[in-house]
Design an enzyme around this catalytic site. Structure first.
Site, PDB file in Angstrom:
ATOM      1  N   LYS B  52       0.847  -1.200   0.000  1.00  0.00           N
ATOM      2  CA  LYS B  52       0.000   0.000   0.000  1.00  0.00           C
ATOM      3  C   LYS B  52       0.878   1.244   0.000  1.00  0.00           C
ATOM      4  O   LYS B  52       1.928   1.267   0.619  1.00  0.00           O
ATOM      5  CB  LYS B  52      -0.908  -0.013   1.227  1.00  0.00           C
ATOM      6  CG  LYS B  52      -1.705   1.295   1.380  1.00  0.00           C
ATOM      7  CD  LYS B  52      -2.936   1.152   2.221  1.00  0.00           C
ATOM      8  CE  LYS B  52      -3.628   2.512   2.382  1.00  0.00           C
ATOM      9  NZ  LYS B  52      -4.136   3.050   1.091  1.00  0.00           N
ATOM     10  N   ILE B  78      -9.909   6.314   0.225  1.00  0.00           N
ATOM     11  CA  ILE B  78      -9.188   6.083   1.485  1.00  0.00           C
ATOM     12  C   ILE B  78      -8.352   7.327   1.812  1.00  0.00           C
ATOM     13  O   ILE B  78      -8.238   7.719   2.978  1.00  0.00           O
ATOM     14  CB  ILE B  78      -8.270   4.840   1.382  1.00  0.00           C
ATOM     15  CG1 ILE B  78      -9.028   3.612   0.889  1.00  0.00           C
ATOM     16  CG2 ILE B  78      -7.550   4.579   2.710  1.00  0.00           C
ATOM     17  CD1 ILE B  78     -10.083   3.075   1.804  1.00  0.00           C
ATOM     18  N   LEU B  80      -5.073   7.591   0.942  1.00  0.00           N
ATOM     19  CA  LEU B  80      -3.666   7.205   1.141  1.00  0.00           C
ATOM     20  C   LEU B  80      -3.214   7.224   2.591  1.00  0.00           C
ATOM     21  O   LEU B  80      -2.089   7.609   2.900  1.00  0.00           O
ATOM     22  CB  LEU B  80      -2.749   8.083   0.275  1.00  0.00           C
ATOM     23  CG  LEU B  80      -2.920   7.887  -1.242  1.00  0.00           C
ATOM     24  CD1 LEU B  80      -2.094   8.915  -2.011  1.00  0.00           C
ATOM     25  CD2 LEU B  80      -2.532   6.482  -1.665  1.00  0.00           C
ATOM     26  N   CYS B 137      -3.416   9.080  -7.732  1.00  0.00           N
ATOM     27  CA  CYS B 137      -4.507   8.884  -6.782  1.00  0.00           C
ATOM     28  C   CYS B 137      -5.525  10.002  -6.916  1.00  0.00           C
ATOM     29  O   CYS B 137      -5.174  11.175  -6.790  1.00  0.00           O
ATOM     30  CB  CYS B 137      -3.991   8.849  -5.345  1.00  0.00           C
ATOM     31  SG  CYS B 137      -5.342   8.656  -4.177  1.00  0.00           S
ATOM     32  N   GLY B 224     -12.497  -2.527 -10.008  1.00  0.00           N
ATOM     33  CA  GLY B 224     -13.265  -3.761 -10.141  1.00  0.00           C
ATOM     34  C   GLY B 224     -13.556  -4.097 -11.594  1.00  0.00           C
ATOM     35  O   GLY B 224     -13.171  -3.359 -12.514  1.00  0.00           O
ATOM     36  N   GLY B 250      -6.763  -3.448 -13.204  1.00  0.00           N
ATOM     37  CA  GLY B 250      -8.088  -2.878 -13.412  1.00  0.00           C
ATOM     38  C   GLY B 250      -9.053  -4.009 -13.662  1.00  0.00           C
ATOM     39  O   GLY B 250      -9.158  -4.495 -14.787  1.00  0.00           O
ATOM     40  N   GLY B 251      -9.694  -4.482 -12.623  1.00  0.00           N
ATOM     41  CA  GLY B 251     -10.744  -5.482 -12.769  1.00  0.00           C
ATOM     42  C   GLY B 251     -10.296  -6.890 -13.059  1.00  0.00           C
ATOM     43  O   GLY B 251     -11.049  -7.695 -13.614  1.00  0.00           O
TER      44      GLY B 251
END
Lengths: 317, 309
Positions: B52, B78, B80, B137, B224, B250-251
């Site tokens: 992360k 979130i 970061l 982000c 997703g 990506g997904g």
């Protein structure tokens, strides 16, 4: 770290017990046996377009049969799907998750407190059981059922052990020397449980809590018990506790946090927050903490991992 | 499927001189530093763990709610939140020392100076094999995406980080741009050793019961399966535009969605949101790719990278 399991639960039964409130019973392999009061499970949708698990608190867990009881309110598409689960259907689960309520706090000894106003049972053996509030607001009530049951079973087990250990003097001496041991509840006094339940109007799970102590009810519309909220009921009946365990909507928890501070009562709150992973990785479900958290290094704690139960003085609401 | 060891298809790939045992990684922010997931899967079986985002100092992140579900996806904001690079090195990188997998450290910052500071503090971190720089982000006001949407800015920050970094530098690109190939070329011109793409797509959900934003941040990043075709298209476009390796994300939920990305030009893939749905997704993807290679007699995964042109 407590072990978590990913498994398929098999629906044993599912029934509606109130408007939008469902009582789902699942057969699990390991989760029910491992579950402690106040923990939760992640339950996954069978519709793969819904990716995220729903965190649902544990209302009942039978370690012998593996039966897990989840009582939940339909709040969206996911829980609507779970409300339609029928016996025999399967659903993916991960759990048990989070930390439960600290049971030992209900058995902690407190020699300074005056027990003169206490009724006979405890006085007869000279042991001061703690006065415990189990406070549930709406869909925060389910975990209180498992908590009440477990506290009572532990107290009974302790009583049996004490009885077989000999005289009341032995019992009392042991109780005095065993304050707050994590699992050392062997000789400690049974807590006096009062469940304080807040509802909008319609009651549910009341009968599930009655076997374990007094049940006090507050309803917003005044249709049953005190008209108002759980604190109105506590004040109206002039009830007092040594330790509070609570779960419910944030405004209720906020009021209880304040009440606990004002009255100097030990208070444990179970929080709810939107979660993605449920296991501590995504940092979606944080709450604000009064001090810098050891894991996050900021004033945030993960509800799923450090919680969902927090000491009221450790968090900001 | 039973096969002799020497007949196993070769799943190894190389990114900027770093060899991965297989092309399956985790997407930053969905996997922590692996500790939580290590209770469910064997991290040794992953090509790499991507940690992360970490900054030079701890970040508190955004108010909650930080996430919501959307059809075949989710939004997150979130912000970061991270414990800072010092704790990250002492705790998270130390935890990862016990595993035989590659470690990609995702780095975030509010300014070029903050990125550089963090990268410098990772310079002697032996466990960090690659750096992934988050200039994309959508959920922080300064830094993040602000650096990732202007080609000149991308080239400059890439060059500044390259100068400070001891590990190869992967730039993580935002899809929230008009021409992603232009951004990819800018990163390459700045000296990037590779690209990660795509970060999340800015979106919004309204909670009609509360009549307000579902997320406290109002907007969030969509991830997703819902974004997979967009990611495949962008990986494909950039693979035609640059000569540095691409990590596609990506997904990705299964071998098929991973192989699409690889055939479009990705050298490796990162599994993100699907980790929330099933903690074992990464391993299913590894096994699924192997099954595909055996079924179609593909000797090396490298034969599939960018095979669709």
């Amino acid at each position: 770290m407590a072990e978590k399991f990913r498994e398929q639960g098999v629906v044993l039964s599912n029934g509606q017990i109130g408007t939008g409130i469902f009582d789902l019973k699942l057969k699990t392999d390991k989760i029910a046996a491992a579950a402690k009061p106040g923990q939760f499970v992640s339950i996954y949708s069978n519709d793969k377009s819904r990716l995220l698990p729903r965190p649902i608190s544990i209302c009942g867990a039978d370690s012998e049969t593996g039966e897990l009881r989840l009582t939940f309110r339909v709040a969206g598409k996911g829980t609507e799907e779970f409300s339609r689960l029928a016996a025999g259907e399967k659903v993916d689960l991960v759990g048990p998750l989070g930390n439960g309520f600290p049971l030992e706090r209900a058995f902690a000894t407190d020699d300074s407190r005056n027990c003169a106003d206490r009724d006979g049972a405890a006085e007869s053996v000279g042991v001061k059981g703690r006065r415990v509030f189990l406070i549930g607001g709406g869909i925060g009530i389910p975990p209180m059922v498992q908590l009440a049951k477990t506290l009572t079973e532990r107290a009974q087990a302790a009583g049996d052990t004490a009885a077989s250990a000999g005289s009341p003097e032995t019992f009392q001496a042991s109780a005095g020397s065993q304050a707050a041991g994590a699992n050392a509840v062997g000789f400690q006094a049974a807590p006096f449980i009062t469940s304080v339940l807040g509802f909008r109007d319609e009651l549910f799970l009341v009968d599930d809590l009655k076997p374990y102590g007094d049940v006090v009810i507050a309803t917003e519309d005044g249709s049953c018990g005190t008209k108002g909220n759980v604190l109105d009921a506590i004040r109206e009946k002039n009830l007092k506790a040594d330790v509070i365990y609570a779960c419910g909507p944030t405004p209720m928890l906020r009021a209880l946090k304040k009440y606990a501070e004002e009255t100097g009562t030990e208070c444990w709150l179970s929080l709810e927050e939107k979660m993605a992973c449920g296991i501590g990785a995504c940092l979606s479900c944080v709450c604000r903490s009064t001090e810098v958290d050891g894991h996050s290094k900021v004033k945030n704690k993960r509800v799923c991992t450090e919680g969902p139960v927090f000491r009221s003085t450790d968090i900001e609401l | 499927m039973k096969m002799e060891d020497d007949a196993m298809p070769d799943m190894s790939v190389e990114i900027a001189g770093v060899r991965l045992k297989n092309p399956v990684m985790t997407a930053s922010g969905t996997f922590g530093s692996g500790q939580e997931f290590s209770e469910f899967i064997d991290l040794n079986r992953l090509g790499a763990v991507v940690t992360k985002g970490v900054a030079s100092v701890p970040w508190p992140g955004n108010p909650t709610p930080r996430i919501c579900e959307t059809p075949s996806g989710m939004l997150n904001a979130i912000g970061l939140q991270n414990p800072g690079v010092e704790t990250f090195r002492e705790r998270d990188l130390k935890f990862l020392e016990q595993f035989d997998t590659r470690v990609v450290v995702n780095v975030c910052g509010h300014s070029v100076a903050e990125y550089v500071d963090c990268v410098e503090k990772l310079a002697d971190a032996k466990r960090a094999d690659l750096l992934e720089i988050n200039i994309s982000c959508p959920n922080v006001k300064e830094g993040g995406i602000a650096f990732g949407t202007d080609p000149r800015g991308v080239e400059e920050i890439t060059a500044a980080i390259k100068k400070a970094a001891k590990q190869p530098v992967i730039m993580k690109l935002s899809p929230n741009v008009t021409d992603i190939a232009e951004i990819a070329r800018a990163a390459e011109a700045g000296g990037a050793d590779g690209l990660s793409m795509i970060n999340t797509i800015t979106g919004m959900k309204i909670d009609i019961r509360r009549r307000t934003y579902a997320l406290a941040n109002r907007t969030g990043g969509l991830s997703g399966p819902a974004i997979h075709p967009i990611a495949v298209r962008m990986v494909y476009q950039c693979a035609q535009a640059v000569n540095i390796p691409i990590i596609g994300m990506g997904g990705i939920t299964d071998a098929e969605s991973a192989l699409e990305m690889i055939m479009a030009g990705a050298t490796a893939v990162s599994v993100g949101t699907a980790n929330f749905h099933d903690q074992t997704t990464t391993l299913r993807v590894v096994e699924g790719i192997r099954d595909y290679m055996e079924q179609y007699h593909v000797e090396s995964i490298r034969d599939l990278i960018g095979c669709v042109r």
